[in-house]
Design a protein around this motif. Structure first.
Motif, mmCIF file in Angstrom:
data_model
loop_
_atom_site.group_PDB
_atom_site.id
_atom_site.type_symbol
_atom_site.label_atom_id
_atom_site.label_comp_id
_atom_site.label_asym_id
_atom_site.label_seq_id
_atom_site.Cartn_x
_atom_site.Cartn_y
_atom_site.Cartn_z
ATOM 1 N N LEU A 31 0.940 -1.370 -0.053
ATOM 2 C CA LEU A 31 0.059 -0.538 -0.197
ATOM 3 C C LEU A 31 0.905 1.129 0.018
ATOM 4 C CD1 LEU A 31 -2.348 -1.321 2.825
ATOM 5 C CD2 LEU A 31 -2.508 -0.785 -0.053
ATOM 6 N N SER A 32 -0.094 1.833 0.014
ATOM 7 C CA SER A 32 0.876 3.455 -0.536
ATOM 8 C C SER A 32 -0.531 4.842 0.799
ATOM 9 C CB SER A 32 1.241 4.167 -1.564
ATOM 10 O OG SER A 32 1.737 3.013 -2.569
ATOM 11 N N LEU A 33 0.901 5.601 1.001
ATOM 12 C CA LEU A 33 0.624 6.833 1.802
ATOM 13 C C LEU A 33 -0.182 8.002 0.775
ATOM 14 C CD1 LEU A 33 -0.463 7.598 4.489
ATOM 15 C CD2 LEU A 33 2.235 8.106 5.034
ATOM 16 N N GLY A 34 -1.353 8.171 1.242
ATOM 17 C CA GLY A 34 -1.889 9.577 0.548
ATOM 18 C C GLY A 34 -2.201 10.289 2.220
ATOM 19 N N GLU A 35 -2.954 11.767 2.083
ATOM 20 C CA GLU A 35 -2.357 12.109 2.814
ATOM 21 C C GLU A 35 -2.960 11.835 4.310
ATOM 22 O OE1 GLU A 35 -5.710 14.737 2.577
ATOM 23 O OE2 GLU A 35 -4.762 15.877 0.707
ATOM 24 N N LEU A 72 -5.125 4.997 2.091
ATOM 25 C CA LEU A 72 -3.852 4.294 1.434
ATOM 26 C C LEU A 72 -4.940 4.388 0.083
ATOM 27 C CD1 LEU A 72 -3.268 1.763 4.574
ATOM 28 C CD2 LEU A 72 -1.944 4.335 3.773
ATOM 29 N N PHE A 73 -3.636 4.590 -0.582
ATOM 30 C CA PHE A 73 -4.282 3.205 -1.793
ATOM 31 C C PHE A 73 -3.369 2.430 -2.836
ATOM 32 C CE2 PHE A 73 -1.413 7.242 -2.631
ATOM 33 C CZ PHE A 73 -0.845 6.728 -3.442
ATOM 34 N N TRP A 91 -10.025 5.500 3.105
ATOM 35 C CA TRP A 91 -9.647 6.216 4.388
ATOM 36 C C TRP A 91 -9.990 5.603 5.752
ATOM 37 C CZ3 TRP A 91 -7.319 11.113 5.049
ATOM 38 C CH2 TRP A 91 -7.375 11.724 4.247
ATOM 39 N N GLY A 92 -8.580 5.323 6.552
ATOM 40 C CA GLY A 92 -8.984 4.965 8.406
ATOM 41 C C GLY A 92 -8.554 6.034 9.333
ATOM 42 N N THR A 93 -9.068 5.446 10.248
ATOM 43 C CA THR A 93 -9.062 6.826 11.486
ATOM 44 C C THR A 93 -8.776 5.371 12.754
ATOM 45 O OG1 THR A 93 -10.798 7.035 10.806
ATOM 46 C CG2 THR A 93 -10.721 7.439 13.317
ATOM 47 N N ILE A 140 -3.959 0.097 9.849
ATOM 48 C CA ILE A 140 -4.859 -1.469 9.982
ATOM 49 C C ILE A 140 -6.069 -0.965 8.859
ATOM 50 C CG2 ILE A 140 -6.322 -3.211 10.678
ATOM 51 C CD1 ILE A 140 -2.624 -3.256 10.549
ATOM 52 N N SER A 141 -7.036 0.154 9.970
ATOM 53 C CA SER A 141 -8.035 0.869 9.551
ATOM 54 C C SER A 141 -8.944 0.973 7.883
ATOM 55 C CB SER A 141 -9.318 1.688 9.865
ATOM 56 O OG SER A 141 -9.839 2.163 10.035
ATOM 57 N N ALA A 142 -7.183 1.467 7.704
ATOM 58 C CA ALA A 142 -7.570 1.971 6.324
ATOM 59 C C ALA A 142 -7.350 0.323 5.544
ATOM 60 C CB ALA A 142 -6.058 2.728 5.591
ATOM 61 N N ALA A 143 -6.559 0.021 5.817
ATOM 62 C CA ALA A 143 -6.022 -1.551 4.916
ATOM 63 C C ALA A 143 -7.444 -2.325 4.830
ATOM 64 C CB ALA A 143 -5.397 -2.275 5.912
ATOM 65 N N ASN A 144 -8.060 -2.513 5.779
ATOM 66 C CA ASN A 144 -9.467 -3.236 6.126
ATOM 67 C C ASN A 144 -10.525 -2.754 4.490
ATOM 68 O OD1 ASN A 144 -10.608 -5.121 7.381
ATOM 69 N ND2 ASN A 144 -9.794 -4.011 9.160
ATOM 70 N N GLY A 145 -10.086 -1.458 4.270
ATOM 71 C CA GLY A 145 -11.225 -1.080 3.099
ATOM 72 C C GLY A 145 -10.735 -1.292 2.117
ATOM 73 N N LEU A 146 -8.909 -2.104 1.702
ATOM 74 C CA LEU A 146 -8.778 -2.018 0.515
ATOM 75 C C LEU A 146 -8.635 -3.636 0.387
ATOM 76 C CD1 LEU A 146 -5.813 0.740 0.472
ATOM 77 C CD2 LEU A 146 -8.146 0.448 -0.836
ATOM 78 N N ALA A 147 -9.003 -3.838 1.311
ATOM 79 C CA ALA A 147 -8.441 -5.633 1.766
ATOM 80 C C ALA A 147 -9.714 -6.121 0.236
ATOM 81 C CB ALA A 147 -8.861 -6.269 2.468
ATOM 82 N N GLY A 148 -10.684 -6.012 -0.060
ATOM 83 C CA GLY A 148 -12.047 -6.909 -0.239
ATOM 84 C C GLY A 148 -11.311 -7.718 -0.579
ATOM 85 N N ASP A 149 -11.589 -8.288 -1.402
ATOM 86 C CA ASP A 149 -11.610 -10.149 -1.508
ATOM 87 C C ASP A 149 -10.356 -10.730 -1.724
ATOM 88 O OD1 ASP A 149 -11.075 -9.782 -4.344
ATOM 89 O OD2 ASP A 149 -13.440 -10.585 -4.606
#
Length: 650
Positions: A530-534, A556-557, A572-574, A589-598
């Motif tokens: 993953l890469s960090l945005g803002e 993250l993206f 985004w993660g919080t 970890i919060s943001a990674a969850n949003g990108l984990a998908g399947d």
């Protein structure tokens, strides 16, 4: 029947006010700078318009409310109309319900038999006002009473003679002081010259008006049949031409047939009126009397104290609605349930910015002791807290709302001040939920959705969940106080126990700061690059918080991709904790969850752990080794490990 193409063939325009040629109106350039005398007509004029009129017990409750609000003049009954009305007046006097500084008013037609009973009802009151009325406009003179102007004048003066005689006798008998309030009923439809002539004849017949004991002239817009500026012209003409002007009070009594009753009242005050007659919430025949709540709070928002107390307006509305058996429209001025609520995105954005700017401005006043905490808010001319409302209802979220509305609710309820791109991202989640249900997203739904979206729970809410962690500084130097967990050129080591797809496993990573170390752990142990945005940090504090907490919001993206300017393609993660480093770890970890998908995560790596027997028999070999999650790191003078933080329970 269809509406007329040329309504002028059926409806006459309002009459002209005969100002002298070249006369310059005074009222348009004036401002109201003090409150008028307030007269509530709720118990009579309002009561007669109800489908189910109030009984005397309900009227007494209403009377006490009016006294509590601060009314010093209250019209209480039409005692000659029924025994019930007569007894209500008597009960107020005999039971000492009337404070010494409050005057009661009764209404009576200009008939001798009715006048006698009306004045008798007031015996023993400290101060009573006689509201004597008769309709004087052409349509009433010619159609209803079939009187000429001269006959109308004589009928009125005869009633004045009787009233004068009966009140003087009652004053001698019981000590009650009386004030005459003569109402030119249908004043707004009467020739201005005739209204002035009649008033001057009344003053002459009464014969005892003085600056200390004034006569009231009720200038009733019984039917609102012209614009509010025309009513003001009529009041100003009357004011300029009535005799004994310093011994006269002009009492403004507009109705609301054209929907401009409040405007007519305000203009009437500018034109010479000093007394207002009306009802709470504008109750009355047809479209109602002027609304005293609206009028009073209009003055209040311009810095003029109305002298009426509406600090708990919701309670006032509740009592009035119950007594009237009346429902207040949700968008009714000041009193409606939604008058301080914004659903539209543009309105919400302006309100949120206004609140933020005002908070800073007021803090600066507190800090410096200079300036004034003035109210300046887009779309909201009155501070809701002044009349018993809070800010929690200012912004409500539906599919018509925008990011600012959602962000406002999150900030008010959870204290999180989301960065702009995160606001856009989270509003997308809320909008989808709104469109699915077609209903408003309540505060509870928004906060619960926020928690679920960003995994703010001690229990796993997504595919990844941080159970515990250690953050160690791989450097001989001491820990940095840097809020971002970095230490210049030092390297941090992150070791954690996470739940990944319902199974516990260990991950390890290194980086220049906490965020980089956690991302390295995801990359090395989960093959999740993953890469960090803002990213932003915020300190959370509130009166009910034993100690401040730290919040991290980060974007993250997927590495190799590039999110759009609006944030499409990123998540985004919080993270929240009393420890800023752990807050950052949780946010990743919060943001990674949003990108984990399947996506498929690799199996946990096999980690060598020496048997206890080996440790016992080979103590010399392992004497200078510390084991961390299966990794062995020898202690050397130039490579000391310091534990930065342990556990994620806070």
């Amino acid at each position: 029947m269809p509406m007329l193409t040329h309504p002028a063939i059926k409806y006459r325009p309002y009459i002209d006010v005969p100002f002298p040629k070249g006369y310059v109106r005074q009222w348009p350039t004036k401002r109201t700078t003090e409150a008028p005398i307030w007269l509530s007509t709720d118990l009579r004029d309002g009561n007669q318009a109800l489908v189910n009129p109030m009984n005397n017990a309900t009227k007494l409750e209403f009377f006490k409310l009016l006294v509590q609000i601060g009314f010093k003049q209250i019209e209480v009954a039409y005692p000659s109309a029924s025994e019930l009305e007569y007894q209500f007046v008597r009960s107020l006097i005999e039971n000492n319900e009337i404070p010494d500084d409050v005057s009661i008013q009764i209404i009576t037609p200009a008939r001798e038999d009715l006048l006698t009973k009306s004045i008798a009802s007031l015996a023993g009151a400290k101060h009573a006002i006689i509201h004597l009325y008769n309709a004087v406009s052409p349509v009433f003179r010619e159609v209803v009473f079939r009187n000429t102007k001269e006959q109308t004048i004589e009928l009125t003066l005869n009633a004045i003679r009787i009233t004068k005689k009966l009140t003087e006798e009652e004053t001698a008998r019981s000590g009650t002081k009386f004030t005459l309030n003569y109402c030119l009923e249908t004043f707004s439809q009467t020739e201005p010259e005739f209204a002035v002539e009649l008033a001057n004849r009344v003053l002459e017949e009464w014969g005892k008006a003085t600056p200390e004991d004034k006569v009231y002239f009720n200038l009733a817009a019984t039917v609102e049949c012209a614009p509010s500026n025309h009513y003001a012209d009529m009041v100003e003409y009357f004011s300029m031409n009535v005799n004994q002007r310093d011994s006269v009070v002009l009492s403004i009594h507009p109705h609301n047939d054209r929907g401009t009753g409040v405007a007519a009242a305000e203009h009437g005050l500018l034109a010479g009126g000093t007394r207002i007659e009306g009802c709470l919430l504008g109750n009355g025949e047809r479209t109602g009397n002027v609304d005293l709540i609206t009028l009073a709070l209009n003055l209040y928002t311009q810095g003029v104290s109305p002298g009426l107390e509406f600090s708990d307006l919701p309670k006032v509305v509740e009592i009035v609605s119950r007594c009237y058996d009346y429902t207040v429209p949700i968008r009714y001025p000041y009193a409606g349930a939604l008058v301080f609520s914004a659903f539209a995105g543009t309105h919400q954005d302006a309100i949120k910015k206004g609140l933020d700017a005002q908070e800073k401005r007021w803090k600066e006043v507190d800090r410096t002791g200079e300036g004034t905490k003035y109210w300046a808010m887009p779309y909201i001319p009155l501070d809701p807290k002044d009349i018993g409302y809070g800010y929690e209802n200012l912004i409500r979220v539906s599919s018509q709302s925008g990011k600012a509305g959602t962000a406002y609710v999150v900030k008010q309820t959870m204290l999180f001040d989301m960065p702009r791109r995160m606001q856009v991202s989270f509003y997308g989640v809320i909008q989808n939920a709104c469109e699915k249900t077609g209903k408003e997203m309540t505060t509870t739904l928004i906060t619960e959705t926020f928690k679920q979206t960003y995994g703010l729970s001690s229990k796993p809410m997504g595919r990844l969940h941080l159970q515990s962690c250690q953050i160690m500084l791989m450097s001989p130097s001491s820990l940095s106080d840097s809020s971002d967990g970095s230490d210049g050129g030092s390297i941090l080591k992150f070791e954690a126990q996470i739940v990944c797809d319902s199974r516990s496993r260990a991950i390890t990573g290194e980086g220049k700061d906490v965020i980089e170390a956690v991302m390295d752990a995801l990359r090395s142990d989960l093959d999740f690059d993953l890469s960090l945005g803002e990213n932003f940090d915020q300190t959370l504090s509130a009166d009910n918080m034993p100690q401040p907490k730290h919040a991290t919001f980060l974007e993250l993206f997927q590495s190799g991709s590039q999110p759009s300017k609006s944030g499409l393609g990123s998540t985004w993660g919080t993270g929240v904790s009393s420890d800023p480093a752990i807050a950052k770890a949780r946010a990743v970890i919060s943001a990674a969850n949003g990108l984990a998908g399947d996506r498929k995560f690799p199996r946990a790596k096999m980690v060598y752990t020496p048997r206890r027997e080996l440790l016992r028999t080979s103590s010399d070999i392992w004497r200078d080794v510390v084991l961390r999650t299966g990794h062995s790191v020898p202690h050397t003078p130039d490579r000391e490990i310091n534990v930065y933080s342990l556990g994620t329970s806070t």
